[in-house]
Design a protein around this motif. Structure first.
Motif, short mmCIF file in Angstrom:
data_model
loop_
_atom_site.label_atom_id
_atom_site.label_comp_id
_atom_site.label_asym_id
_atom_site.label_seq_id
_atom_site.Cartn_x
_atom_site.Cartn_y
_atom_site.Cartn_z
N GLY A 101 54.77 -12.88 -0.26
CA GLY A 101 53.97 -14.01 -0.69
C GLY A 101 54.73 -14.85 -1.70
N ILE A 102 54.15 -15.97 -2.08
CA ILE A 102 54.78 -16.89 -3.03
C ILE A 102 55.14 -16.15 -4.32
N GLY A 103 56.38 -16.29 -4.72
CA GLY A 103 56.84 -15.68 -5.97
C GLY A 103 57.05 -14.19 -5.92
N GLN A 104 56.80 -13.57 -4.76
CA GLN A 104 56.96 -12.11 -4.63
C GLN A 104 58.22 -11.81 -3.84
N ILE A 105 59.21 -11.26 -4.52
CA ILE A 105 60.50 -10.99 -3.90
C ILE A 105 60.87 -9.54 -4.14
N SER A 106 61.28 -8.87 -3.06
CA SER A 106 61.81 -7.51 -3.18
C SER A 106 63.28 -7.53 -2.78
N SER A 107 64.09 -6.91 -3.61
CA SER A 107 65.53 -6.88 -3.38
C SER A 107 65.94 -5.52 -2.85
N GLU A 108 66.70 -5.55 -1.76
CA GLU A 108 67.15 -4.29 -1.19
C GLU A 108 68.53 -3.89 -1.68
N VAL A 109 69.35 -4.85 -1.97
CA VAL A 109 70.73 -4.56 -2.33
C VAL A 109 71.09 -5.36 -3.59
#
Lengths: 111, 110
Positions: free
Chosen positions: B52-60
Motif C-alpha cells: 500500500g501507499i508508503g508501505q515498503i518491505s525490503s528484501e535485500v
C-alpha cells in the motif's frame, strides 16, 4: 528460505518434439506456483498458475503439473515450435506475497 | 484490463550518479507492487515489495530504496549507483494469486 531450482539450464530440441521442463523447490508449503516465459530483453509473460490445491493446469499446448509432497513441478510443451524459443521461469509463493524464482531454462527449438 | 508501465526502457549511468526508475499500473486499485532485478546469467532477485501507499518491505539491504507515493506508482531510487547495480529491473503487480510483469528497464552503470 525457499530455494527454487530449474533443470536443465538450457535445452535445444528439433521442431515438433515434445519436451519437459523441471522445477524443484525446497519448502513444500507453497501457496501457489507460476510458470513464466521471458523473451530476450523483455519482461515476463505469465503462462500458467497452479494453486497449492491443484495438481495440474493446461493452456493450449502447455501443461503444468505440481507435486507438492516431492517439491516438484513440470512444464510439458507439446509439438514444440520455433516460436516457443525463450527462457522459461518458475516461481513459487509461500504466503502469496513473496515469490521465489528459479534461474530458468533457456529453450531453443530448431526449425 | 490492467497494464503496467515502466520507464525509461534503457538507461546508461556513470558510477556515483543518482537513479530513479518509475513503474505505474493502470486498471486496478490498491495493487501489491514489486521491484525485481535480473542480473546477467542469474535469476530474479526480489528487491522491494509494497502492499500500500508508503508501505515498503525490503528484501535485500543495498544502496537502493523504493517509494510508493501514490496507489499505482512505485519508484526505485539510488543516491549513488555502483557498477554492481547494472541489470534488468522489472516491476510487477499481483492479483489475488498471479503476478504480472512490466516490460523492464535495462540499466547499465559505467
Amino acid at each position: 528460505k525457499q530455494e527454487v531450482t530449474q533443470i536443465p539450464a538450457a535445452l535445444s530440441v528439433p521442431e515438433g518434439e515434445n519436451l519437459v521442463l523441471n522445477c524443484s523447490f525446497t519448502d513444500s508449503a507453497i501457496y501457489n506456483l507460476q510458470w513464466f516465459r521471458q523473451d530476450p530483453g523483455k519482461g515476463l509473460t505469465s503462462l500458467l498458475l497452479i494453486q497449492s490445491s491443484q495438481r495440474e493446469q493446461t493452456s493450449g499446448r502447455l501443461n503444468a503439473s505440481l507435486d507438492k509432497s516431492s517439491g516438484r513441478s513440470t512444464l510439458y510443451i507439446a509439438a514444440s515450435q520455433p516460436g516457443d524459443s525463450a527462457t522459461y521461469l518458475c516461481a513459487v509463493s509461500l504466503t502469496g506475497n513473496q515469490f521465489y524464482f528459479g534461474t530458468g531454462t533457456s529453450l531453443t527449438v530448431i526449425p | 484490463s490492467q497494464t503496467i508501465h515502466q520507464w525509461p526502457a534503457t538507461l546508461v549511468q556513470p558510477v556515483g550518479s543518482p537513479l530513479s526508475l518509475e513503474c505505474t499500473v493502470e486498471g486496478t486499485s490498491n495493487p501489491n507492487l514489486y521491484w525485481y532485478r535480473q542480473a546477467a546469467g542469474r535469476g530474479l532477485q526480489l528487491l522491494f515489495y509494497s502492499v500500500g501507499i508508503g508501505q515498503i518491505s525490503s528484501e535485500v539491504p543495498q544502496n537502493l530504496s523504493a517509494s510508493r507515493p501514490q496507489d499505482r506508482q512505485f519508484i526505485l531510487s539510488s543516491k549513488k549507483l555502483l557498477l554492481s547495480d547494472s541489470g534488468f529491473y522489472l516491476c510487477a503487480w499481483r492479483t489475488t494469486y498471479e503476478q504480472y510483469f512490466g516490460p523492464g528497464t535495462r540499466l547499465t552503470v559505467t
